[in-house]
Scaffold this motif. Structure first.
Motif, PDB file in Angstrom:
ATOM      1  N   PHE B  19       7.448 -24.268 -24.918  1.00 56.17           N
ATOM      2  CA  PHE B  19       7.790 -23.493 -26.122  1.00 56.17           C
ATOM      3  C   PHE B  19       9.258 -23.092 -26.087  1.00 56.17           C
ATOM      4  O   PHE B  19      10.022 -23.381 -27.001  1.00 56.17           O
ATOM      5  CB  PHE B  19       6.893 -22.257 -26.238  1.00 56.17           C
ATOM      6  CG  PHE B  19       7.494 -21.165 -27.080  1.00 56.17           C
ATOM      7  CD1 PHE B  19       7.592 -21.312 -28.463  1.00 56.17           C
ATOM      8  CD2 PHE B  19       8.001 -20.009 -26.506  1.00 56.17           C
ATOM      9  CE1 PHE B  19       8.179 -20.325 -29.246  1.00 56.17           C
ATOM     10  CE2 PHE B  19       8.590 -19.022 -27.274  1.00 56.17           C
ATOM     11  CZ  PHE B  19       8.675 -19.182 -28.650  1.00 56.17           C
ATOM     12  N   ILE B  22      11.742 -26.212 -26.106  1.00 59.35           N
ATOM     13  CA  ILE B  22      11.829 -26.941 -27.382  1.00 59.35           C
ATOM     14  C   ILE B  22      12.398 -26.043 -28.491  1.00 59.35           C
ATOM     15  O   ILE B  22      13.302 -26.450 -29.229  1.00 59.35           O
ATOM     16  CB  ILE B  22      10.450 -27.506 -27.771  1.00 59.35           C
ATOM     17  CG1 ILE B  22      10.082 -28.635 -26.812  1.00 59.35           C
ATOM     18  CG2 ILE B  22      10.433 -27.991 -29.214  1.00 59.35           C
ATOM     19  CD1 ILE B  22       8.709 -29.219 -27.005  1.00 59.35           C
ATOM     20  N   PHE B  23      11.880 -24.834 -28.585  1.00 57.83           N
ATOM     21  CA  PHE B  23      12.359 -23.948 -29.652  1.00 57.83           C
ATOM     22  C   PHE B  23      13.810 -23.517 -29.400  1.00 57.83           C
ATOM     23  O   PHE B  23      14.589 -23.382 -30.349  1.00 57.83           O
ATOM     24  CB  PHE B  23      11.437 -22.730 -29.795  1.00 57.83           C
ATOM     25  CG  PHE B  23      10.191 -23.014 -30.603  1.00 57.83           C
ATOM     26  CD1 PHE B  23       9.251 -23.934 -30.166  1.00 57.83           C
ATOM     27  CD2 PHE B  23       9.957 -22.357 -31.790  1.00 57.83           C
ATOM     28  CE1 PHE B  23       8.117 -24.212 -30.897  1.00 57.83           C
ATOM     29  CE2 PHE B  23       8.816 -22.624 -32.538  1.00 57.83           C
ATOM     30  CZ  PHE B  23       7.890 -23.549 -32.093  1.00 57.83           C
ATOM     31  N   ASP B  26      15.915 -26.409 -30.404  1.00 57.54           N
ATOM     32  CA  ASP B  26      15.964 -26.516 -31.869  1.00 57.54           C
ATOM     33  C   ASP B  26      16.820 -25.407 -32.491  1.00 57.54           C
ATOM     34  O   ASP B  26      17.486 -25.629 -33.504  1.00 57.54           O
ATOM     35  CB  ASP B  26      14.546 -26.473 -32.455  1.00 57.54           C
ATOM     36  CG  ASP B  26      13.766 -27.750 -32.139  1.00 57.54           C
ATOM     37  OD1 ASP B  26      14.381 -28.700 -31.620  1.00 57.54           O
ATOM     38  OD2 ASP B  26      12.550 -27.791 -32.414  1.00 57.54           O
TER      39      ASP B  26
END
Lengths: 270, 262
Positions: B19, B22-23, B26
């Motif tokens: 989590f 990746i977040f 991003d």
């Protein structure tokens, strides 16, 4: 006494899956000084204003006792601010209890809004990877999830487009397709299904039936009695943070309609 | 929202590593997704800022030469990372509002998400310094070994500062304006464009008692081939213990109720 859904557990299903609330009260604290410190939750809930310990609170749930065993499919009904969303968030273990006891057995997936974890600038596939990370789903499972979600959502080539180009129904389908695919034991849904068309509602029902055939508990909150009657066999009507009715979904729907009529009449009289 | 014990929260956060990786990635890429050069956007933007500082401030302060360029190229992005961890750390909970409202998520995972995005930005920004090192390989010496210790220490300190500011921001939301003003002032009160060693009197005292000076110094000095300033190392360890300890204590006291503070 706890209100119990007597749905029998399915064969081969982990019968430990269960959601239990015992005498649960939830109060949202209000700031002493500024209305700008009103929390997001308190902004959207109803309930009674109460004061203690020199502070003010909104009591959103008042001594609720419930017991949902494996196989339960419960529809939550009630007007705005009746406590549906608060109850769902309490069942999900998100909100701290002011009083009472909560037992959660099983992995929970929630669908409280279509946009959680979704980056509108990224395409559907990238967003499935994001949601998988959010729900801690192993990366190796994601390709198989993608196939199933694409088939369920009927997004076709739209899956390659940024989610910002999707209609609200398409985005809902993406979120719903995901949470019903991740092998959670419990699914908690708030209103999201209502945003889809009839075809989606039919598919959502089929999907939920499939989900329940394998495992789990489903609790769905909606203003739409029609939607809940197709998905659930038990209805729970909330009014001002208390359970006003608990029983067969059709009777709950009838009770909810009567309650709404009564409330309208009382409003008109006053 | 989260587990009530700090160790439980940390353990759960590690389980959610995909989590925050990746977040966080991003979040960093969201800032350059509309540019054609991708993450190099941070590099180019840092290059422009460093060049402006080099030619404008450098000339005004009488600092010239490649060593001054390297000094700014390393110190400036490091300062911006510290500054961002303070001025944006306070809004971590708000940025994760929809997640917090929808699922149980360890709070520390949200801090790590923020940290990852900061590190990615810093990495691209430090490419300017890397270019400088390629052109001036002479600055690589045995002092670089200290970076093995000080880079992780720097990252942990940033993480502690962000955690502390996140909880502070939850209880004092109006702190944003104050922090922003403070950071603008700190940019000039911190030796990024000027050398602390060359200043005496009030300016020297500002540099000495400014915690940013020491956080920057523990990574910048070894990276420039200079000896590790042990005073700064001790100050940063103290900052980490005090700020990190205070953040963990506040988190333990308030983790369940933070949801009502968003």
């Amino acid at each position: 006494m706890a209100l119990t859904d007597e749905a029998p557990a399915k064969e081969g299903v982990d019968s430990d899956v269960r959601l239990t609330l015992h005498d649960v009260t939830i109060e949202y604290p209000l700031s002493k000084t500024s209305s700008s410190r009103f929390s997001d939750f308190a902004r959207t809930v109803g309930g009674q204003f109460v004061s203690h310990d020199d502070r003010r609170f909104i009591r959103a749930l008042d001594r609720i006792s419930l017991d949902f065993p494996n196989g339960s499919r419960v529809g939550l009904l009630g007007g705005n601010g009746s406590g549906k969303s608060t109850l769902l968030r309490t069942l999900a273990g998100i909100l701290p209890l002011t009083a009472g006891e909560r037992i959660i057995r099983g992995q929970i997936a929630t669908l409280f809004s279509a946009g959680v974890g979704i980056d509108p600038e990224k395409n559907g596939i990238a967003n499935i990877y994001r949601m998988a990370a959010l729900y801690n789903i192993p990366r190796r499972r994601v390709p198989e999830l993608i196939d199933d979600i694409v088939e369920f959502t009927e997004l076709g080539e739209f899956i390659e487009l940024p989610v910002k180009s999707y209609s609200s129904g398409m985005a809902s389908r993406l979120g719903f397709g995901f949470v019903t695919n991740i092998n959670a034991d419990v699914i908690l849904v708030d209103e999201v299904i209502g945003t889809g068309d009839n075809n989606f509602k039919d598919k959502a029902r089929e999907r939920m039936e499939r989900f329940l055939a394998d495992r789990g508990i489903i609790v769905v909150a909606s203003h739409s009695v029609e939607v809940l009657e197709t998905l659930c066999h038990t209805g729970l009507v909330l009014d001002q943070g208390s359970v006003a009715f608990y029983g067969d979904i059709a009777e709950a729907g009838e009770f909810h309609r009567e309650l709404k009529k009564d409330q309208k009449k009382r409003k008109a009289d006053s | 929202m989260a587990t009530t014990s700090i160790t439980g929260d940390l353990r759960e956060s590690f389980a959610y590593r995909r989590f925050w990786l990746i977040f966080g990635r991003d979040d960093a890429s969201a800032q350059f997704q509309h540019t054609s050069i991708g993450g190099l956007f941070f590099t180019v933007s840092t290059m422009i800022r460093v060049a402006i500082v080099y030619f404008v401030f450098g000339a005004a302060l009488g600092h010239t030469g490649p060593s001054y360029f390297g000094y700014i190229a390393f110190g400036f992005p490091i300062f911006m990372t510290i500054s961002s961890s303070i001025s944006n750390g306070y809004s971590i909970l708000k940025q994760n509002r929809s997640i917090i409202n929808s699922m149980r998520m360890p709070i520390f995972a949200l801090v790590l998400r923020f940290l990852v995005s900061q590190i990615i930005r810093l990495g691209f920004s430090l490419l300017v310094f890397l270019g400088f090192v390629v052109l001036n390989p002479g600055i690589i010496n045995q002092n670089w070994i200290w970076l093995l210790l000080t880079i992780p220490l720097f990252v942990c300190t940033i993480c502690a500062i962000a955690l502390f500011c996140m909880i502070l921001g939850a209880f004092f939301p109006n702190i944003f304006e104050f922090l922003n003003s403070l950071m603008r002032m700190m940019m000039f009160a911190t030796p990024i464009f000027w050398y602390a060693a060359s200043r005496h009197g009030v300016r020297g005292a500002i540099a000495l008692y400014n915690p940013f000076t020491h956080i920057i110094a523990i990574v910048r000095e070894p990276a420039l081939g200079q000896p590790l300033p042990f005073l700064s190392l001790a100050v940063v360890v103290a900052i980490l213990v005090v700020v990190g300890g205070a953040g963990c204590y506040m988190l333990k006291r308030s983790s369940e109720w933070l949801i009502y503070r968003i």
